[in-house]
Design an enzyme around this catalytic site. Structure first.
Site, mmCIF file in Angstrom:
data_model
loop_
_atom_site.group_PDB
_atom_site.id
_atom_site.type_symbol
_atom_site.label_atom_id
_atom_site.label_comp_id
_atom_site.label_asym_id
_atom_site.label_seq_id
_atom_site.Cartn_x
_atom_site.Cartn_y
_atom_site.Cartn_z
ATOM 1 C CB CYS A 122 -1.015 0.145 1.172
ATOM 2 S SG CYS A 122 -2.328 -1.168 1.025
ATOM 3 C CG ASP A 123 -1.584 4.487 -0.472
ATOM 4 O OD1 ASP A 123 -2.001 3.479 -1.109
ATOM 5 O OD2 ASP A 123 -2.458 5.666 -0.629
ATOM 6 C CB CYS A 195 -7.999 0.595 -3.254
ATOM 7 S SG CYS A 195 -8.062 0.442 -1.634
ATOM 8 C CD GLU A 447 -3.497 10.065 -0.027
ATOM 9 O OE1 GLU A 447 -4.784 9.541 0.438
ATOM 10 O OE2 GLU A 447 -2.734 9.650 -0.240
ATOM 11 C CB SER A 473 -6.792 9.634 -2.312
ATOM 12 O OG SER A 473 -6.993 8.309 -2.825
#
Length: 558
Positions: A122-123, A195, A447, A473
């Site tokens: 993830c991010d 996602c 974000e 985001s």
């Protein structure tokens, strides 16, 4: 193969205490003299992109043993940006990148590992590990946890997490009912994995392929697919070959490789956060890379694929269409779009790696002669509002919109902006300014998914621009301009904008300007009272003192 780094802790009479401790950790006599491999995992229960990574760690360790190495697994922290969104938790997201990089550097450097397998997803976890890999500079391969499948509503429509965020705005605007919102919530995130759209996590995992640090499929094979497990095994085995060839991350991540990463970013319309993270990566790799160069890449690379949230095409569709390698192979047909001689983790060039990977669905990956746009899906804007640059995801802007100008509606925080949008203080034609949300001001450069989703959900997406020194985001879309540098907390121009000022956004000309008489502007600057830090204790207080603006990648400098 070069001499093993791990000899530092395994060889010689004076290392008997070290070997004794290693034996207590399960190392056998026959293991001394084999490559010691760091398995850098990021398993964490609360992050859906990481809940399955414990299994992947086991697969990696098994493959390392089979290939003649000795694996040692450790874990990093992780923040789920979606769960942290819209409250104080988001202030910790970007700063967690630095903690991850520092922690990986600490463990690997203290124990003299010979190679490393990074298992992010993830991010901030992927860029944090990438930064650490550049610092440590030992043979390393990246193998992500993979994307989740797209969700489906009862009528078969594909959805993602961004659909849920936008659903909140639609519900509050009276456009959908409570049962509709509940359905989005129930089915938006159906499996483990990152996602399902071209959001930040998937963007960075795809870019890892273009950089040459991951094998083909890293960014697109679904987390739940048996193919992903085989990919994990293959990647771990590949690392042992990379060690034999003594190929290190800084051999791979050159100016050419970063060009290739941004070329893919332009073709796929990746998240704006990729700019922030790739600039930080370049800094760690010792590569000077400017924002102006990103615009140069955009000029020669067309936008070939429009993925969620900009469309109803998802990462799973990109994979079925041939994945990153097919997109790169299509780009390679245009002279100068890619540096095909760039080295990859296998020892082969990028050109050799992508050869033969043809596009299987030209509706998903458009051919060169029919791009969405002739220029790439990201742009850097400059002007008197952003002397050091600002970023817009042009691939997420509605077709045909290249310019917006209107009166500023100014908010000094994301919370104030969200309240103002919900209470209809923002109308068609406005330019929303959200300031003091940069790396230093936020702190942590939160974000702005909640405000952008609210704007889209209320039907104002193509009619309102949003400008911030914060970030977005990967799920954000519309006229969203972020990363404005220098940030307001450092006395950047956003600090001096007032309600009603006429703001101009020109994507084609790469301009971000405000029209205020010079005398008035200088008066405002003289009257500015400076910025009072929002957090005065703990990690965020230290972070806000050391962090720089987004144009540097939001890195920390002493």
């Amino acid at each position: 193969m070069a001499e093993l780094r791990s000899n530092m802790i395994t060889q010689g009479i004076d290392r008997a205490p070290h070997r004794s401790l290693l034996r207590a950790a399960g190392v056998k006599e026959e293991d001394f003299g084999k490559p010691f491999i760091a398995v850098c995992n990021s398993y964490i229960d609360i992050v859906p992109g990481h809940v399955h990574l414990q299994e992947f760690g086991k697969i990696v360790k098994e493959a390392i043993r089979e290939a003649g190495g000795v694996p040692f697994e450790f874990n990093t922290i992780g923040v789920d940006d979606g769960i942290a969104m819209g409250h104080i938790g988001m202030r910790y997201s970007l700063p967690s990148r630095e903690i991850i990089a520092d922690s990986v550097e600490t463990v690997v450097s203290a124990h003299w590992f010979d190679g490393m397998v990074c298992i992010p997803n993830c991010d901030k976890i992927t860029p944090g590990m990438l930064m650490a890999a550049m610092r440590i500079n030992i043979p390393t391969i990246f193998v992500s946890g993979g994307p989740m499948a797209a969700g489906r509503t009862s009528d078969g429509r594909k959805i993602s997490l961004s659909s849920v965020f936008e659903g909140v705005g639609a519900y509050q605007a009276g456009k959908i009912g409570e049962s509709d919102l509940q359905e989005l919530e129930q089915f938006g995130c159906p499996t483990c994995g990152s996602c399902s759209g071209m959001f930040t996590a998937n963007s960075m995992n795809c870019l890892s392929e273009a950089l040459g640090l991951a094998l083909p499929g890293n960014g697109t094979i679904l987390a739940t697919s048996p193919e992903r497990r085989e990919f994990v095994r293959k990647s771990a085995a590949q690392l042992m070959e990379t060690i034999k060839k003594d190929i290190k991350p800084r051999d791979i991540v050159t100016e050419k490789a970063i060009d290739n990463a941004f070329a893919l970013d332009m073709a796929l319309g990746g998240s704006t956060n990729t700019v922030l993270h790739t600039l930080a990566l370049a800094n760690e790799a010792g590569v000077e890379y400017s924002l102006e160069r990103i615009n140069e890449v955009a000029e020669r690379v067309p936008h070939l694929s429009k993925l969620a949230p900009a469309s109803d095409v998802f990462i799973e569709d990109l994979h079925e269409a041939g994945g990153v390698s097919a997109a790169l192979n299509e780009l390679a047909k245009k002279e100068g779009a890619l540096h095909l001689d760039a080295l990859t983790v296998t020892g082969r060039t990028l050109g050799e790696t992508i050869a033969g990977h043809e596009v299987k669905d030209y509706d998903v990956i458009h051919p060169l002669d029919n791009p969405f746009t002739e220029k790439g899906g990201l742009a850097v804007l400059f002007g008197n509002l952003a002397p050091d640059g600002a970023i817009i995801k042009t691939g997420g802007v509605q077709d045909g919109i290249t310019r917006h100008e209107g009166p500023a509606v100014v908010f000094d925080s994301q919370d104030a902006a969200l309240e103002g949008i919900i209470n209809r203080k923002v109308k068609e034609g406005d330019v929303v300014i959200i300031r003091y949300e940069g790396p230093k001001g936020g702190p942590g450069m939160p974000e702005m998914l909640a405000p952008t989703s609210q704007i889209v959900g209320m039907g104002l997406g193509p009619k309102v621009a949003l400008i911030t020194d914060g970030r977005f985001s990967g799920a954000s879309r519309g006229l969203s301009i972020g990363h404005v540098s220098p940030e307001a907390a450092e006395g950047g121009p956003l600090a001096f904008v007032e309600n009603g000022d006429h703001v101009i956004v020109d994507i084609e000309k790469r301009i971000l300007d405000v029209q205020v008489p010079e005398e008035e502007w200088e008066k405002r600057k003289a009257e500015w009272k400076g910025f009072e830090p929002k957090v005065k204790t703990g990690y965020l207080a230290r972070y806000s003192k050391l962090v720089t603006s987004a144009n540097t990648g939001g890195i920390m400098k002493i």
